[in-house]
Design a protein around this motif. Structure first.
Motif, short mmCIF file in Angstrom:
data_model
loop_
_atom_site.label_atom_id
_atom_site.label_comp_id
_atom_site.label_asym_id
_atom_site.label_seq_id
_atom_site.Cartn_x
_atom_site.Cartn_y
_atom_site.Cartn_z
N PHE A 1 6.04 -0.45 -10.23
CA PHE A 1 5.47 -0.87 -8.67
C PHE A 1 4.66 -2.48 -9.21
CE2 PHE A 1 1.87 -2.65 -6.91
CZ PHE A 1 2.46 -2.95 -5.58
N ALA B 1 2.56 1.72 -3.37
CA ALA B 1 1.48 1.09 -4.75
C ALA B 1 1.89 2.37 -5.86
CB ALA B 1 0.36 1.19 -4.81
N ASP B 2 2.24 3.44 -5.52
CA ASP B 2 1.90 4.58 -6.41
C ASP B 2 3.42 5.30 -7.12
OD1 ASP B 2 3.51 5.15 -3.76
OD2 ASP B 2 2.14 7.81 -3.75
N GLN B 3 4.76 4.07 -6.27
CA GLN B 3 5.94 4.15 -7.09
C GLN B 3 5.88 3.97 -8.55
OE1 GLN B 3 8.59 5.98 -5.25
NE2 GLN B 3 6.33 6.64 -4.11
N PRO B 4 7.31 4.54 -9.62
CA PRO B 4 7.40 3.54 -10.99
C PRO B 4 7.92 2.43 -9.85
CG PRO B 4 8.27 5.84 -9.95
CD PRO B 4 7.75 5.19 -8.95
N ALA C 1 0.84 -1.59 0.14
CA ALA C 1 -0.27 -0.29 -0.25
C ALA C 1 0.64 1.38 0.01
CB ALA C 1 -0.98 -0.20 0.97
N LYS D 1 8.47 5.56 2.74
CA LYS D 1 7.65 4.52 2.20
C LYS D 1 8.28 3.29 2.53
CE LYS D 1 5.50 6.96 -0.76
NZ LYS D 1 4.57 7.33 -1.09
N CYS E 1 9.52 -2.33 -6.23
CA CYS E 1 9.28 -0.88 -6.87
C CYS E 1 10.45 -0.86 -7.63
CB CYS E 1 8.70 0.54 -6.10
SG CYS E 1 9.24 1.13 -5.27
#
Length: 323
Positions: free
Chosen positions: A94, A89-92, A86, A176, A107
């Motif tokens: 993933f 999940a927004d990282q390049p 969670a 993170k 990621c």
């Protein structure tokens, strides 16, 4: 919830036969071998993979040529994996996939290194180490310190990368993954540990004026200072080239010995690093030779003479004996 440490690293290299001999001499056990990859293990099951450069399916590394392209960090439970998934999940880059029958998420960090997490596969080991006697504490009584014919590394203790933006990359690991700052070179270097309580650093990020990205070195934990020396002397006898060492780092207090690595960057034996807790207050340092090494032997020690490289061999039965 915290990362436990490094579970596996993956190198990409263009000379697997040389790498096979190199890591065997280093003291790792060969677990499996194919035409495209070698898999080694340390004493506690930490894996070192050396894959053929250009092998399809591998993440790209932070630089061209032989290097470290992936670091897999271990966690305790599937619930930890869910929480970290969670968070990243927004990282390049993933991913949430299966590797060797187990779930692995990950990621790409801001420095271009593939970061992965899995339930740890390492196991606890009980090994004898050489305690040191000080003026106040006599921990070794009627017992000589050990002498090691070679090193058998316990695990991959830390990784060090050149980072194009040390502040952004450090923030990724802290925000993170929950890493904790230990010490720093402001805007130049960041020593980070996985959790408030643990060894001085699990990753070190260093920003060069050029902004170069890539691998600096991978460090392997050994039992004690005597194994740093014994391992380094054996490795020297095998013909591998010292970059610097033996020596001692003032910042982490660890004893070290660095060698050049055909799989990329440098490789290090180290022992006796500082152990920190949440009460530790990070310090700031100005980079410099004496900050990196309190003392160090340039070019290493010769494995046969036990003296600095290119020094004359001892002639008598004692090093101090003269002709």
């Amino acid at each position: 919830m915290s990362v436990l440490g490094i579970d596996q690293i993956t190198y990409v290299a263009d000379d697997l036969p040389t790498c096979k001999r190199f890591f065997a001499d280093w003291g790792l056990a060969l677990a499996s071998e194919s035409a495209d990859a070698l898999v080694f293990e340390s004493l506690n099951g930490c894996r070192v993979v050396v894959a053929r450069l250009g092998l399809p399916g591998l993440p790209p590394g932070p630089e061209d040529g032989p290097t470290l392209c992936e670091v897999v960090w271990g966690v305790e439970s599937d619930a930890d994996l869910d929480r970290y998934a969670a968070a990243i999940a927004d990282q390049p880059g993933f991913v949430d996939t299966q590797a060797d029958g187990a779930r692995r998420i990950g990621c790409t960090d801001p420095n271009g290194v593939a970061v992965r997490l899995q339930r740890t596969r390492k196991h606890a080991v009980q090994i004898e180490c050489g305690p040191s006697n000080t003026w106040n504490d006599k921990l070794r009584v009627n017992q000589p310190s050990p002498i090691y014919d070679r090193a058998t590394p316990i695990e991959v203790g830390h990784v060090v990368f050149f980072a194009s933006d040390v502040n952004a990359t450090s923030a990724f690991y802290r925000n993170k993954l929950g890493f904790v700052a230990s010490d720093s070179y402001p805007n130049r270097g960041a020593f980070l540990r996985c959790a408030p309580e643990g060894g001085h650093h699990d990753i070190f990020l260093l920003q060069l004026p050029s902004g170069k990205r890539g691998l600096n070195h991978v460090a392997f934990t050994v039992r004690d200072i005597h194994e740093v020396f014994g391992g380094g002397l054996h490795f020297s006898r095998c013909g591998w080239e010292t970059q610097l060492g033996p020596g001692r780092h003032p910042i982490s207090s660890a004893y070290f010995w660095y060698f050049k690595n055909p799989a990329g960057g440098l490789i290090e034996y180290y022992a006796d690093e500082d152990q920190l807790t949440g009460d530790w207050q990070p310090r700031e340092f100005e980079p410099g030779p004496t900050v990196f090494a309190e003392w160090a032997v340039d070019g290493g020690l010769d494995g046969h003479t036990r003296r600095q490289k290119n020094a004359d061999a001892p002639q008598g039965k004692f090093l101090t004996e003269k002709k």
